[in-house]
Structure formats: structure tokens, C-alpha cells
Design an enzyme around this catalytic site. Structure first.
Site, PDB file in Angstrom:
ATOM      1  N   GLY A   1      69.094  28.447  58.871  1.00 22.08           N
ATOM      2  CA  GLY A   1      70.117  29.208  58.176  1.00 22.08           C
ATOM      3  C   GLY A   1      70.073  30.670  58.535  1.00 22.08           C
TER       4      GLY A   1
ATOM      5  N   GLY B   1      66.149  22.301  59.352  1.00 19.92           N
ATOM      6  CA  GLY B   1      67.416  23.000  59.390  1.00 19.92           C
ATOM      7  C   GLY B   1      67.208  24.450  59.737  1.00 19.92           C
TER       8      GLY B   1
ATOM      9  N   VAL C   1      63.650  26.169  59.047  1.00 19.58           N
ATOM     10  CA  VAL C   1      62.829  25.481  58.059  1.00 19.58           C
ATOM     11  C   VAL C   1      62.202  24.252  58.713  1.00 19.58           C
ATOM     12  CG1 VAL C   1      62.768  24.419  55.772  1.00 19.58           C
ATOM     13  CG2 VAL C   1      64.421  26.231  56.259  1.00 19.58           C
TER      14      VAL C   1
ATOM     15  N   ASP D   1      73.946  34.113  49.951  1.00 11.15           N
ATOM     16  CA  ASP D   1      74.231  33.061  50.935  1.00 11.15           C
ATOM     17  C   ASP D   1      74.403  31.710  50.249  1.00 11.15           C
ATOM     18  OD1 ASP D   1      74.789  32.100  53.441  1.00 11.15           O
ATOM     19  OD2 ASP D   1      72.705  31.887  54.054  1.00 11.15           O
TER      20      ASP D   1
END
Length: 834
Positions: free
Chosen positions: A500, A498, A505, A613
Site C-alpha cells: 500500500g 500486499g 506487508v 488512506d
């Protein structure tokens, strides 16, 4: 609400009828160590216990291990009364219980003479009593505790555990409080300020399974779990007890019941940061850490220890201020604060700048020290003579000043840069090594070449490496990896899990076959030392609902973090896809676990950590769907400009979850996380993104539409249609909490600790005001939320705090406005769900 079975009440409050009878006229003698008054199963015994060859205390001990759970003590200090080898403990015919020294003088008295005491008894729970003929206890050890509580022993209002200057008490609002000298409250557990007024008979009890529970029969109709030992529920032969220790900390201890004498282990501590205990290092003493152990010292070389044999007794000036013949100056102490807690009314709180905080104290005749809290508020605490307790640490955002006579002579810095000394030493060592090993150089080269040729690709070397690396992982300390190691572990960063706001990651497998998630951080500008310092701070946070940091890489400009891998991925996969879903029980537990994790970051760990976040993508799930918050603490690692200048181009955060004050150029506070959590909570209930706009929502943003539907009593429209069964009371609580969390004004949002209490049903929830509409703006392809009521936020900024150059860790609690309707009482009418 917590439900409470009648048989459980009877179990908790009934004292065992099995007890040993001690007749009036009985005596224990220090000279005869074979004498004791023991419970029927011999688990507890009362005796004159030797603490030195010539001194004894009257104490109840748990066997095995001889753990003292009660002693005849001085009521004012909790210190056990000591007698000599001629001492006796006498149960007189008139019912009095006396502890006498060898000279015959009475040093402790139960105060029960001529009050109808018929005998003494000690039971298998450890309670020693002096009852009358009807069995009513005139006096008991459970009702007169010293510094320890055992399972089944009630701790009620008016009772105090003491150890030196420290005490534990329970107030009528249901809060356990730790205090120094009976005045400075430095820790509290319970409802804190969320309940006003008195509760009927609040009490606490440590259960035998290691859970500290609060009992509020008139308020909750049951009990509330307040704290857990790390080994709670483990082993039937484990004896646990709660003790007020002499260092000011309250701890749960566990000891094995299988005969392991002395095997006593702390399994829970009230104050996780020992240096936060007021007075731990004495007056003018400074507490800091060396190898994770708290140590005490003096502010500077202008001071000296009061007792060179005990650094916890504090420090004194070598030259008193009143005796100073020269100039009085202010010693500056970086990363230092002098602890200030609310009941400490002697401290003056003013709002001053750096120089003013120092100069104001210097010019004041009553001020001896001051602390400037560098969190954006400009708070300056003035310390007056009496007692000053200090804390120094490289991560503390505070600067303190101390008055000294003449020139200030500072101590060596906490962490010295020894690189130049190391280089000199390395040079001399290199010369010696070259001279000595010249003749052997060829042989070393041959051996090295042979080893590389023979072992380089073998499986054995890999297993050996993995074995030693596994030791590092098991120790709990973050492991330092090279960039090449992580590149190999992730197969060249090929399997992306993923991406962000802080970076991508990747999935990886370490040498010990441990599967991990490797995050490549972007925008990191810290140097090597600062980065490792921040990583150490992140790795020191341990909580069930936080993802564990395994290690890190800081090599050149590469900055990577290695986390445990969670196979169930992130929450968004279950909320916003049609092929996967979660039942209501799992969803509510995830919501509660996430709230607890954020509460730990905000209110319970050593340094307040603001996540910045919070979103479903950063809430990971393990095999049993336990929520684990990830990416916490990363805001501190980012470019400070990203947090100071909240421009649309550099903003860190995610659309739909950003609090409106972020775009009003206000300091970042923990209430930003509360706003984001409220949006996530609404998504957990609905299974839809909070910023969705569709014909079903009448063209409104989903969160605003959901509030209007809730006002109409149409709760079913908000709940995810995929949920077959729900707990209607929990649904209503979750929706109400979400609306409180997404209030426009930060001061109206609850603290995360209160959010947990509201979700658990511990406190009632008022009807929240309607969330204010927001307008969305787009810049550079990034969509942000901009509050339409900018003037209200400007008023908030003017009245509470000035903009800061760094995140503000401000925690301000304001009670929400009262309403005419109690939503908890009407929850059944709002829901048509079963």
C-alpha cells in the site's frame, strides 16, 4: 429502527413485587450491627454501615461485597452524611424517615412527614420505598439516587448523580452529560448536537448484562445501546453497577455474585483519558501520566501544592501576581494545554500566532494563562482567574503560558535524556567488572561455549524463548523485535500479502507460533525516540474494529510494524472479485464496524488520529467477517513533507479515495477520512470501484452515475447484482450516507459519529446535494483527483483555516441543508427490492 417488544418494556419498567415490609416506628441503631432491613433474597440490605470504628452512614448495600449503591447524602455534593456510634435511622409513625446523630440532632430527612406513608419496603432490585396505602411510592431510593445506578433503575431528566464537584445529568435531547461544578461539561454520550428540541421522557438504564441503554419511546419507538462493559453478557452471577466516581469519571463496575467480597472491577469508563476530566488536579494543577497512571503536579517551581498530602487539591503561586514587586513574566509549558470545554464561557478564544498568544495574555490584566492549539488554526485560549485545569503530555500539540512573578523556574522535562549519565555510569561499572572478573574470564568463556554448543539448535531453547515472548504478547504492550528476528519470522520477507501507500506487508510466524503481518514502512525519518513515542500512541488505541499492533522494530534505518494476522484478508478481495462475495448482512455490518472504528480514531481516543488512506484494502476481516481498520496512525509516522506539500509526486493516498481539498493545499482534517469512507461505502453497496467508467455508467464516473440513478428511483441499478437478498431500508440509508460523505465541501460532510447514527437509523437522513464532478490528472504514473471547482475550495480555505505545516485536527460540524423530502419516509417507494 430498533424494535421493541411489549414484554421487554414490561420487564424494564416493572418493579419487582417481591419486597420486605418495614412497619412504621422501626429503628436501626449504629450500636447494633446485627440490625438491617434486607430484601427477600437478602441481596440488598439497608443498615447503618461503619466506615470507621466511630463513624457510620445509612446505606443500601449489595451483598456479597458490601457494595454501597445508595446512601443518605447531602443533596448538594453527594457526600454521605456521617453519624457517630450513637446514631439511629428512624421510620417515624408520621411517615418521616430521619437519620439522627447520637446527640439526637436530625442530619438527614426524607421529607415525607404527614404525607400518607403507610410503611417502608425494600425489594430484590435494591429499591427502598416509602409507599402510601395504595402502594404509590411517596419517596424511593431509585428516584433519589446518590452516586450509583443499579440494573433496572431508571435515570431520567432532573435526576443527578453526584460525587464532590462532579455530576452526571440527562438533558431533554437525550444526552448524558458529565459536568464539573455544574457548569463545565467535559463529556457527553447520546445524540450530542444531532437532535434539536425536546424528546418525550428520555431515560437511561444499565441492564444486568452490562449494556448501558438509552430509552426514547416517543422518538425511536425503542431503545438504543449506548455503551458496553468489557464483560457484557458474561456470567449470570455478575452484579454490575454504574457509579459517578470522585475523580470525575463515570464507570461501570462488575462484581462476582459468588461471595467474592471486595472483588469489584471497572469494566467501562466514560472518559478513557483521565487527564481530560476537568479539574482532576485542582486549580492550576497539571495532570500527566507516569506508567499509565495519572499524577498531579504544579506548572513550575514558581508554584506549590495547596495541600502537600493531597496533590489533587491544586497549586498556588508562591508569590501572587498582585503582590509581585518585580517583573511579571510568562512561563512557557511545551506539550501542555489548559482544558477548555464549550460551556466554559469565561475563556476568550482568539486567533493568534505563537508570540502573540503569550504577549496578549501578559499585557492583559484579566488573563492569567493561555493555550495555543498547534493544529493549524492558530486558536489561542485566554484563561481568566477562577479555575484553570491543565494537561501535559509528550504527544499534545499545544503550548501553554502561565503568568509568574519574576524569573520562571521550570520543572524538569517530562522525559530527560540520560544517555550521558548512563555512559558515565556504564564506564565506571565496566572498570569494576573488568577488575573483579579478570580471573574468571576464562571460565565464563568455557561455560558460554559449552552452552552454545549444547543448546543452540535444540527445540527446548526455542520453546523457552517462545514461552517468555508469549508473556510479552499477552500483556498487550508492543514488543520490540530485532530486524533479524523479523527477517527470520518472515523467511526473508518472501511471502508478500500486499502493498500500500505506506509500504509492503509480509506474512510471518513468531517464535510462539503466532501468525502475524509485518509491514515494512517507507519514508520514515523519525529518530528512535520519536518513532517509539508514536508507536506507543498507536498501540494505546484499542477497539473491536481496529487491527491490534503486536510489536515493532526500530533498528538503524529499519522501521517495521507487526500486526495481528487476519485470515480473511482485506475487503477488496470480496467486493471486486467474481469468485468471492459477501451477503448483505455481512456487508452492512462491515460498513457499520468500519465507521465505528474510524469514529473511535477521530472522536474517542486520547489523540485525534486521521487515517489518510481509508480504502477496502485497509479494511481487514477476521474469521466471522468483523471489520478491522488497519494502517491507522501511520500518517503521523510519515515524512511531514508528504502531508504538508500535497504534490502529485509525493502524495500519500489512493486514487478514487482522496478528498478534493488534499490537492488544494489545504490542511488535512478528519473530513478527508469521511470522504474516503463515503467512497468505500458506495463500493460496499455496489461491488464496483467508485472510479469505474464504463458504457453501463454512460461514460460517467460511477459515483456520479449512481447519484443520477438514485434520483430517478433506480436503486436496483446501484446494488451489487450478486446480492440475492438485501434489507431495502439499510440499502437506502447506506447510499444516502455515502452521498453525504463525498460532498465537495468538507463542512457539508458529517462527522463519523453522526455517520454511525445515520447508518444505525437513529436519525433521519436528508436528501444530499449532488456530488460535484471531478477531473482526473496523471503525474509520474500516479493518478489523482483534482476538483474542477477550485474556487469553491479556495473560498473554504479562506473562510475556515489557513494552511498548516502539519495535519490539522479540526472538527467542525455544520448541519446539512434542509430539503423538502424526507428520504427515510420515502424509502419504500424508492426501492423495488424485497
Amino acid at each position: 429502527m430498533f424494535k421493541f417488544a411489549p414484554f421487554l418494556l414490561q420487564f424494564l419498567f416493572t418493579i419487582s413485587s417481591s419486597s420486605t415490609i418495614i412497619p412504621l416506628g422501626s429503628t436501626l441503631r449504629a450500636s447494633d450491627q446485627n440490625q438491617s432491613w434486607s430484601s427477600p433474597n437478602s441481596t440488598f440490605s439497608l443498615s447503618l454501615l461503619p466506615i470507621t470504628p466511630s463513624s457510620f452512614v445509612a446505606a443500601i448495600t449489595y451483598s456479597p461485597g458490601d457494595v454501597i449503591v445508595w446512601s443518605a447524602s447531602n443533596n448538594g455534593t453527594g457526600v454521605a452524611v456521617v453519624v457517630d456510634s450513637g446514631g439511629t435511622f428512624n421510620l417515624l409513625p408520621n411517615g418521616a424517615l430521619h437519620l439522627k446523630n447520637g446527640s439526637g440532632s436530625i442530619v438527614w430527612d426524607s421529607g415525607t412527614a404527614n404525607r400518607g406513608v403507610s410503611h417502608a419496603s425494600i425489594d430484590d432490585s435494591g429499591n427502598f420505598q416509602l409507599p402510601d396505602n395504595d402502594g404509590f411510592p411517596i419517596w424511593s431510593s431509585f428516584e433519589n439516587p446518590t452516586d450509583t445506578l443499579v440494573p433496572s433503575q431508571n435515570f431520567t431528566v432532573g435526576k443527578i448523580l453526584r460525587s464532590g464537584s462532579y455530576s452526571l445529568s440527562l438533558d431533554r435531547s437525550g444526552n448524558l452529560n458529565l459536568k464539573w461544578n455544574g457548569t463545565v461539561e467535559y463529556w457527553s454520550l447520546g445524540f450530542n448536537s444531532s437532535i434539536n428540541g425536546n424528546l418525550s421522557s428520555p431515560r437511561f438504564m444499565l441492564r444486568s448484562n452490562g449494556i448501558l441503554v438509552g430509552l426514547y419511546p416517543s422518538f425511536l419507538g425503542g431503545m438504543l445501546n449506548m455503551a458496553f462493559s468489557t464483560d457484557y453478557g458474561e456470567g449470570n452471577d455478575v452484579f454490575r453497577f454504574l457509579r459517578m466516581d470522585g475523580d470525575g469519571n463515570l464507570r461501570i463496575y462488575s462484581t462476582s455474585g459468588n461471595g467474592g467480597a471486595g472483588n469489584v472491577t471497572p469494566t467501562w469508563a466514560a472518559v478513557t483519558d483521565q487527564c481530560r476530566v476537568f479539574g482532576f488536579c485542582g486549580d492550576m494543577g497539571i495532570c500527566r501520566y507516569e506508567d499509565s497512571n495519572p499524577v498531579c503536579g504544579c506548572p513550575s517551581q514558581n508554584f506549590e501544592l495547596v495541600d502537600v498530602n493531597d496533590d489533587r487539591k491544586g497549586c498556588k503561586r508562591k508569590v501572587k501576581i498582585e503582590d509581585c514587586l518585580g517583573d511579571v513574566t510568562m512561563l512557557e509549558l511545551e506539550h501542555t494545554e489548559f482544558l477548555t470545554y464549550p460551556p466554559e464561557v469565561s475563556d476568550q478564544l482568539v486567533t493568534l500566532a505563537f508570540v502573540a498568544c503569550r504577549m496578549t495574555c501578559l499585557q492583559s490584566g484579566s488573563c492569567i494563562a493561555s493555550t495555543l492549539v498547534a493544529d493549524g488554526r492558530g486558536f489561542c485560549y485566554m484563561k481568566t482567574p477562577g479555575f484553570v485545569s491543565g494537561y501535559q503530555g509528550v504527544v499534545l500539540p499545544s503550548t501553554s503560558f502561565v503568568k509568574v512573578c519574576g524569573q520562571a523556574v521550570p520543572n524538569p522535562p517530562l522525559y530527560q535524556d540520560t544517555s550521558e549519565k548512563d555512559n558515565d555510569l556504564r564506564f565506571h561499572v565496566m572498570v569494576v567488572v573488568v577488575v573483579v572478573l579478570t580471573a574468571l574470564l576464562a571460565l565464563v568463556a568455557v561455560v558460554t561455549s559449552f552452552w552454545c554448543w549444547f543448546y543452540r539448535g535444540s527445540e527446548n531453547s526455542g520453546h523457552i524463548s517462545a514461552k517468555y515472548e508469549l508473556v510479552d504478547y499477552a500483556s498487550g504492550a508492543p514488543v520490540r523485535f530485532s530486524y533479524k528476528e523479523l527477517q527470520q519470522s518472515t523467511k526473508g520477507f518472501s511471502e508478500k500479502l500486499g502493498e500500500g501507500g505506506f509500504g509492503a506487508v509480509y506474512k510471518g510466524t513468531l517464535a510462539n507460533r503466532m501468525v502475524v503481518a509485518v509491514k515494512q514502512l517507507e519514508g520514515i525519518e523519525q529518530g528512535e525516540r520519536q518513532f517509539r513515542m508514536e508507536v506507543a500512541t498507536i498501540s494505546s488505541t484499542h477497539h473491536l474494529n481496529l487491527v491490534r499492533l503486536v510489536g515493532f522494530c526500530s533498528e538503524g534505518r529499519h522501521r517495521l510494524l507487526v500486526y495481528e494476522f487476519l485470515r480473511n484478508s482485506s475487503l477488496d478481495k470480496f467486493l471486486f472479485t467474481q469468485n468471492e462475495s459477501l451477503n448483505w448482512e455481512n456487508r452492512f455490518n462491515i460498513a457499520l464496524g468500519t465507521a465505528r472504528g474510524i469514529t473511535y480514531l477521530h472522536e474517542e481516543c486520547r489523540d485525534c488520529t486521521i487515517h489518510c488512506d481509508i480504502k477496502p484494502e485497509n479494511i481487514l476481516l477476521d474469521e466471522v467477517h468483523t471489520a478491522k481498520v488497519s494502517d491507522f496512525g501511520l500518517a503521523k509516522l510519515m515524512n511531514p513533507k508528504d502531508q504538508r506539500y500535497l504534490s502529485l509526486a509525493s502524495m500519500r493516498g489512493t486514487r478514487g479515495y482522496l478528498a478534493p481539498e488534499w490537492l488544494a493545499n489545504l490542511p488535512i482534517t478528519s473530513k478527508c477520512d469521511v470522504y474516503s469512507y463515503g467512497m468505500v461505502l458506495l463500493e460496499i453497496v455496489s461491488g464496483r470501484r467508485n472510479f469505474e467508467v464504463s458504457p453501463e455508467t454512460d461514460g460517467k464516473k460511477f459515483s456520479l452515475w449512481a447519484y443520477s440513478e438514485f434520483e430517478k428511483g433506480n436503486v436496483e441499478a446501484i446494488v451489487d447484482k450478486r446480492l440475492e437478498e438485501v434489507n431495502s431500508e439499510q440499502v437506502v440509508r447506506a447510499i444516502l450516507v455515502s452521498f453525504w460523505c463525498i460532498q465537495e465541501q468538507p463542512l457539508q460532510r458529517p462527522m463519523m459519529g453522526k455517520v454511525v447514527q445515520m447508518l444505525e437509523g437513529v436519525i433521519d437522513i436528508e436528501r444530499p446535494p449532488a456530488p460535484k464532478p471531478v477531473a482526473e490528472v496523471t503525474s509520474g504514473g500516479t493518478t489523482m483527483t483534482l476538483n474542477s471547482n477550485a474556487s469553491a475550495l479556495s473560498t473554504y480555505a479562506t473562510s475556515t483555516t489557513a494552511p498548516s505545516s502539519s495535519p490539522s485536527f479540526m472538527n467542525i460540524e455544520v448541519s446539512p441543508p434542509r430539503s423538502n423530502m424526507d428520504t427515510t419516509k420515502e424509502s419504500s417507494s424508492l426501492l423495488g427490492l424485497k
